[in-house]
Motif scaffolding. Structure first.
Motif, PDB file in Angstrom:
ATOM      1  N   GLY A  79      -7.459   8.566 -28.033  1.00 28.26           N
ATOM      2  CA  GLY A  79      -6.771   9.581 -28.828  1.00 28.26           C
ATOM      3  C   GLY A  79      -5.289   9.314 -28.988  1.00 28.26           C
ATOM      4  O   GLY A  79      -4.600  10.011 -29.730  1.00 28.26           O
ATOM      5  N   THR A  80      -4.786   8.283 -28.305  1.00 25.33           N
ATOM      6  CA  THR A  80      -3.381   7.920 -28.471  1.00 25.33           C
ATOM      7  C   THR A  80      -3.149   7.492 -29.910  1.00 25.33           C
ATOM      8  O   THR A  80      -3.952   6.765 -30.486  1.00 25.33           O
ATOM      9  CB  THR A  80      -3.026   6.729 -27.547  1.00 25.33           C
ATOM     10  N   THR A  87     -16.553   9.094 -31.470  1.00 27.39           N
ATOM     11  CA  THR A  87     -16.106  10.400 -31.975  1.00 27.39           C
ATOM     12  C   THR A  87     -15.718  11.341 -30.833  1.00 27.39           C
ATOM     13  O   THR A  87     -15.169  12.413 -31.069  1.00 27.39           O
ATOM     14  CB  THR A  87     -17.222  11.105 -32.793  1.00 27.39           C
ATOM     15  N   THR A 129     -13.654  12.895 -27.833  1.00 22.57           N
ATOM     16  CA  THR A 129     -12.217  12.929 -27.547  1.00 22.57           C
ATOM     17  C   THR A 129     -11.992  13.190 -26.062  1.00 22.57           C
ATOM     18  O   THR A 129     -12.771  13.905 -25.420  1.00 22.57           O
ATOM     19  CB  THR A 129     -11.511  14.035 -28.352  1.00 22.57           C
ATOM     20  N   GLN A 134      -9.244  14.607 -25.306  1.00 20.99           N
ATOM     21  CA  GLN A 134      -8.519  15.872 -25.391  1.00 20.99           C
ATOM     22  C   GLN A 134      -9.536  17.004 -25.585  1.00 20.99           C
ATOM     23  O   GLN A 134     -10.459  16.873 -26.383  1.00 20.99           O
ATOM     24  CB  GLN A 134      -7.542  15.839 -26.579  1.00 20.99           C
ATOM     25  N   ASN A 141     -16.424  18.284 -27.412  1.00 20.87           N
ATOM     26  CA  ASN A 141     -17.405  17.223 -27.699  1.00 20.87           C
ATOM     27  C   ASN A 141     -18.836  17.759 -27.736  1.00 20.87           C
ATOM     28  O   ASN A 141     -19.697  17.209 -28.418  1.00 20.87           O
ATOM     29  CB  ASN A 141     -17.321  16.112 -26.641  1.00 20.87           C
ATOM     30  N   GLN A 144      -8.075   4.682 -38.082  1.00 22.56           N
ATOM     31  CA  GLN A 144      -6.973   5.050 -37.186  1.00 22.56           C
ATOM     32  C   GLN A 144      -5.763   5.542 -37.984  1.00 22.56           C
ATOM     33  O   GLN A 144      -5.136   6.539 -37.646  1.00 22.56           O
ATOM     34  CB  GLN A 144      -6.597   3.844 -36.311  1.00 22.56           C
ATOM     35  N   ILE A 185      -6.137   9.016 -39.278  1.00 21.76           N
ATOM     36  CA  ILE A 185      -5.896  10.033 -38.241  1.00 21.76           C
ATOM     37  C   ILE A 185      -4.389  10.215 -38.048  1.00 21.76           C
ATOM     38  O   ILE A 185      -3.890  11.331 -37.966  1.00 21.76           O
ATOM     39  CB  ILE A 185      -6.579   9.625 -36.911  1.00 21.76           C
ATOM     40  N   ILE A 195      -8.782  15.369 -36.491  1.00 20.70           N
ATOM     41  CA  ILE A 195      -9.668  15.339 -35.327  1.00 20.70           C
ATOM     42  C   ILE A 195      -9.183  16.463 -34.401  1.00 20.70           C
ATOM     43  O   ILE A 195      -8.062  16.399 -33.871  1.00 20.70           O
ATOM     44  CB  ILE A 195      -9.628  13.972 -34.596  1.00 20.70           C
ATOM     45  N   VAL A 217      -6.864  16.237 -31.281  1.00 21.79           N
ATOM     46  CA  VAL A 217      -6.161  14.954 -31.224  1.00 21.79           C
ATOM     47  C   VAL A 217      -4.916  14.976 -32.107  1.00 21.79           C
ATOM     48  O   VAL A 217      -3.809  14.674 -31.645  1.00 21.79           O
ATOM     49  CB  VAL A 217      -7.090  13.784 -31.631  1.00 21.79           C
ATOM     50  N   ASN A 218      -5.103  15.334 -33.389  1.00 16.68           N
ATOM     51  CA  ASN A 218      -3.921  15.380 -34.269  1.00 16.68           C
ATOM     52  C   ASN A 218      -3.702  16.781 -34.865  1.00 16.68           C
ATOM     53  O   ASN A 218      -2.855  16.974 -35.717  1.00 16.68           O
ATOM     54  CB  ASN A 218      -4.013  14.314 -35.369  1.00 16.68           C
TER      55      ASN A 218
END
Lengths: 132, 554
Positions: free
Chosen positions: A115-116, B332, B334, B336, B341, B451, B454, B461, B464-465
Motif C-alpha cells: 500500500g506504500t 487486492t 490491503t 491498511q 478485505n 500503481q 492509485i 483503494i 490506501v489512498n
C-alpha cells in the motif's frame, strides 16, 4: 553535473514475487535516480558485493516470503564487515510490525509495506541521501 | 435474435438520450473503463450485442461452447469445491491445519509448499535455510509426505498441489503414499499445477530451461493419462500472472497461449488429444471489477472450447471443458484496515461463483500482513458457505446471461484475447514470446499503470489512498516458529542415515540413465522417492543433464 542518486534493488532468498520490486525500480528511475535492478534468488553476499561495486547510495531489498528475519540481518552484517555501512538499506515486502522494529534496530533505515505509494519512497530516499 | 428495424429505432433513441445527458454534463464517469481498459458506457442495450445468437454464443450448460457452464446442472448438482491453499512449517503443522479446515467444512485440500521444496533444495541447503516452512510446508523426502497426509482420506478427497519445477518428485511422493494407503492410482483425485511456462513470467520457481521443463510437464501429462486418469495432470494458471500485474485480458491470453503450447507438446509426444485433454484444468484469479470478472470466466469457457474443437480437433466434449479453480486476487488485499478485505473477498468470491468456478479459494483478511491465522482462514471458509447456503445465487445456472452489459463484455473480452493470441502466434508461440520477454514486459507495464492510477487517485483503494483512518492492529498474526526448521532438518538427517544406501544409489543411477535416454521420468522418480531419495538428490540428477535457467534481465 550533479551526481544521480544510485539505488540497487534486489531480492534476496528464493522468493520470486517481483511485482513490487519492479514497480519501485521503475518509479525511482522515473524520478531521476540511477537504478540497478539485480533481480532475484540472490545471496546477501552477492547483493552486498554488487552494491559496493556499483557504488550505490541505497540498497532496496524486497522480501515477501517471511525470510527477511534471517536474510536482512545477514546483508547488514556483511555490509559492516566490508566497511560499507554508509550504504543505506531500505526494505519492502510483507513485514510484520514486530519485525519492522527489529530490522530498524539493526540499522535498516525504513520498511515500506503493502500500500506504500511510490512518491513516499522517492521522497524518503532523496532525504536520507541528502543527509548523508 | 433482435429485429433489425426495431434495433435501428432503439439506436436512435438511445443516442439522443445519451447526448441529452452529455449536454447537461450529468454523467460524471465519462471515459471510465473496466480494470483491463475496456471502455464502459452509461448503459447497454440490445444495440451493443446486435448480432447476438443465443445458440451459437451461449448454448445450454454442458453444451458447446459451454459459455453458461461446463456441467448440465452446475451447482444444483454439486457445489464448487471449497479448497483453501494451506501449508507452513513442517508436515505436522500443515497436517493439523488440513484437519482444522476439513472440520470447518472445507471439501478439498490444497497444499502450499515452501520455496526450497518448489525449487529443489533440501531443507538443510544453505539457500534453503532462511526459507524453510515460510510460505508453505517443507517436503524433502517421502517421510514428510507421509506425515503430511497422516490420517487424511486420500481415497475420498481431492488434493491440489501447487508445484511446478519439482512436480515430478512431489507427485511421485503422493502417488507412492496413495498406493501405500491402498488407493490405486486410477482412483486418486486431485490436481498438480505442473505449469512451468508461467513460472518464467511470474512466481519464478523455475529450475531448468524451458525446453527440458516442457519435457517434464508432458511426462506428467502422459503418466497421468495412462495411470491416474482421474487426476488433473496440469493446472494451467493465469492467477500468478494476474498477481504480477496482468489485466483480465492478458491473464486469459497468456494462459491460453501457454495451454496451446502444452497441448501441442503432448500431441508431439504422440498422445491423442482426447486421451489427455479432459484432464487439463485451469486456475484464474478473481479481481475487483465484478462484472468484468464474471464476463472473463464466461469468455474463457467459450475460447477454450473453440481452441480445442477447431484448432486441435478434439471430439470428446470433455476435452473442450474449461474446468477451473479460482482464487480471489491476493494483490487486492490491503495491509491498511485489513478487516475491509473480508468485504473485498466476499465480492470477488461472488463473482467467481456467478462466473461458474469449479473450485474456490477465498483469501483471508490478514494475508497482506502474514500467513493467515486459524481465525482468519475460518472466516474465509465461512464467506464461501454464506454464498453457497444463504444467498440463493446457486439456484439457477449462469444467472447473468442475457444481461446486455455482461454479454457485451463477454464478447469484447473474447475478441481482445483472440487478438493477443494472434500476436503471440505470430511471434512463434508461447515459449518464444516468453523467452523474448513479451509477457513480462506487458505485465510490468500493466502493473506500473495500476500503481500510477492509485497514486493519482484515478483508482480509489479504500484505506490506501482514500478513507484513511487510524489503524487497529490485527491481534493474532501467524508466525512460523523457527524451531520448526530445526525439527525439519533433524528429520531429514535421520532419514538420510536410516535409508538403504544401496537402493538410493541404484535408484539415482537408473534415473540418470532414463533422463539421458529421454524416457518418461515418472516411474524412475517414483522408485527413487520410495527409497527415500531426497528431493534435492533427484533434482541434481535432472540439473546435471538439463542445465539451469538463467533469467532474462530487467
Amino acid at each position: 553535473m550533479e551526481r544521480k542518486i544510485r539505488v540497487l534493488i534486489a531480492k534476496p532468498g528464493l522468493n520470486g514475487h517481483d511485482r513490487g520490486a519492479k514497480v519501485v525500480a521503475r518509479a525511482l528511475r522515473d524520478a531521476g535516480m540511477e537504478v540497478i535492478y539485480l533481480g532475484m534468488r540472490l545471496t546477501p553476499d552477492q547483493i552486498v558485493n554488487a552494491a559496493i561495486q556499483e557504488d550505490v547510495d541505497v540498497i532496496g531489498l524486497s522480501v515477501l516470503s517471511g525470510a527477511h528475519d534471517t536474510l536482512v540481518p545477514e546483508v547488514m552484517r556483511i555490509l559492516k564487515e566490508k566497511g560499507a555501512e554508509d550504504i543505506k538499506v531500505i526494505v519492502g515486502g510483507i513485514i510484520p510490525d514486530d519485525d519492522v522494529k527489529k530490522l530498524k534496530e539493526i540499522g535498516v533505515v525504513e520498511v515500506f509495506g503493502p500500500g506504500t505509494l511510490t512518491p513516499q519512497i522517492v521522497k524518503f530516499i532523496k532525504e536520507i541521501v541528502a543527509k548523508g | 435474435m433482435f429485429d433489425k428495424g426495431k434495433l435501428n429505432e432503439l439506436r436512435i433513441e438511445v443516442e439522443s438520450w445519451k447526448s441529452e445527458i452529455n449536454k447537461k454534463g450529468l454523467d460524471k464517469k465519462v471515459g471510465c473503463t473496466t480494470l483491463s481498459g475496456i471502455p464502459v458506457d452509461l448503459i447497454y442495450t440490445p444495440c451493443d450485442i446486435e448480432s447476438f445468437d443465443y445458440k451459437r454464443e451461449l448454448g445450454l450448460p454442458g453444451e458447446y461452447p459451454f459459455t453458461r457452464g461446463v456441467y448440465p446442472t452446475m451447482y444444483r448438482g454439486r457445489l464448487w469445491t471449497l479448497r483453501e491453499y494451506a501449508g507452513y512449517g513442517t508436515a505436522e503443522e500443515t497436517n493439523r491445519r488440513f484437519k482444522y479446515l476439513l472440520e470447518h467444512g472445507q471439501t478439498g485440500l490444497s497444499v502450499a509448499f515452501d520455496l526450497p521444496t518448489q525449487i529443489g533444495y533440501d531443507s538443510d541447503h544453505p539457500m534453503a535455510m532462511p526459507e524453510v516452512g515460510k510460505v508453505g510446508v517443507a517436503v524433502s523426502t517421502l517421510k514428510d509426505m507421509e506425515i503430511l497426509f497422516d490420517g487424511l482420506p486420500i481415497g475420498e478427497i481431492s488434493t491440489s498441489f501447487t508445484i511446478n519445477a519439482t512436480a515430478p518428485q512431489i507427485l511421485a511422493m503422493y502417488f507412492v503414499i496413495s498406493l501405500k494407503q491402498g488407493v490405486q492410482l486410477d482412483k486418486v483425485q486431485g490436481t498438480v499445477q505442473n505449469d512451468i511456462l508461467k513460472e518464467y513470467v511470474a512466481r519464478n520457481t523455475y529450475i531448468y530451461p524451458p525446453q527440458p521443463s516442457m519435457k517434464l510437464v508432458v511426462d506428467i501429462i502422459e503418466y497421468c493419462s495412462k495411470n491416474a486418469q482421474r487426476f488433473n495432470s496440469i493446472s494451467i494458471s493465469g492467477y500468478h500472472m494476474r498477481e504480477a500485474g496482468a489485466n483480465a485480458i492478458q491473464e486469459l491470453a497468456f494462459t491460453f497461449a501457454n495451454a496451446i503450447a502444452y497441448v501441442k507438446a503432448a500431441i508431439e509426444r504422440g498422445l491423442p488429444v482426447d486421451s489427455f485433454a479432459p484432464r487439463l484444468s485451469f486456475f484464474f484469479g478473481c479481481h475487483n471489477d465484478f462484472f468484468e470478472e464474471i464476463a472473463k470466466f464466461r469468455a474463457a469457457r467459450r475460447i477454450w472450447a473453440k481452441i480445442m474443437k477447431e484448432r486441435f480437433g478434439a471430439r470428446d466434449p470433455r476435452s473442450m471443458l474449461l474446468r477451473f479453480h479460482t482464487q480471489t486476487c491476493g494483490c487486492t488485499l490491503t495491509a491498511q484496515q485489513p478487516e475491509v478485505n473480508i468485504i473485498r473477498v466476499a465480492l470477488q468470491s461472488l463473482a467467481a461463483v456467478l462466473g461458474g468456478t469449479q473450485s474456490l479459494h477465498t483469501n483471508s483478511y490478514d494475508e497482506a500482513l502474514a500467513l493467515p491465522s486459524e481465525y482468519a482462514v475460518r472466516l474465509a471458509v465461512r464467506t464461501q458457505q454464506v454464498i453457497a447456503y444463504e444467498s440463493n445465487v446457486i439456484n439457477t445456472i449462469d444467472p447473468l446471461a442475457g444481461s446486455y452489459y455482461i454479454e457485451y463484455l463477454t464478447n469484447e473480452i473474447e475478441k481482445r484475447v483472440w487478438d493477443y493470441l494472434q500476436r503471440i502466434e505470430e511471434m512463434g508461440g508461447a515459449i518464444i514470446a516468453i523467452e523474448k520477454g513479451f509477457y513480462q514486459r506487458e505485465i510490468a507495464e500493466s502493473a506500473y499503470k495500476y500503481q500510477k492510477e492509485i497514486e493519482s487517485k484515478d483508482r480509489i483503494i479504500v484505506g490506501v489512498n482514500e478513507f484513511i483512518t487510524e489503524e487497529i492492529k490485527v491481534k493474532e498474526l501467524l508466525k512460523v516458529d523457527p524451531i520448526l526448521r530445526e525439527r525439519q532438518i533433524e528429520r531429514l538427517k535421520r532419514v538420510r542415515d536410516e535409508r538403504d544406501k544401496n537402493k538410493v544409489k541404484e535408484a539415482l543411477e537408473n534415473l540418470r540413465r532414463a533422463v539421458e535416454k529421454g524416457d518418461n521420468v515418472m516411474p524412475y522418480i517414483m522408485r527413487a522417492v520410495e527409497s527415500y531419495v531426497t528431493l534435492q538428490e533427484t533434482t541434481e540428477v535432472l540439473k546435471s543433464v538439463y542445465g539451469e535457467y538463467k533469467p532474462i534481465g530487467w
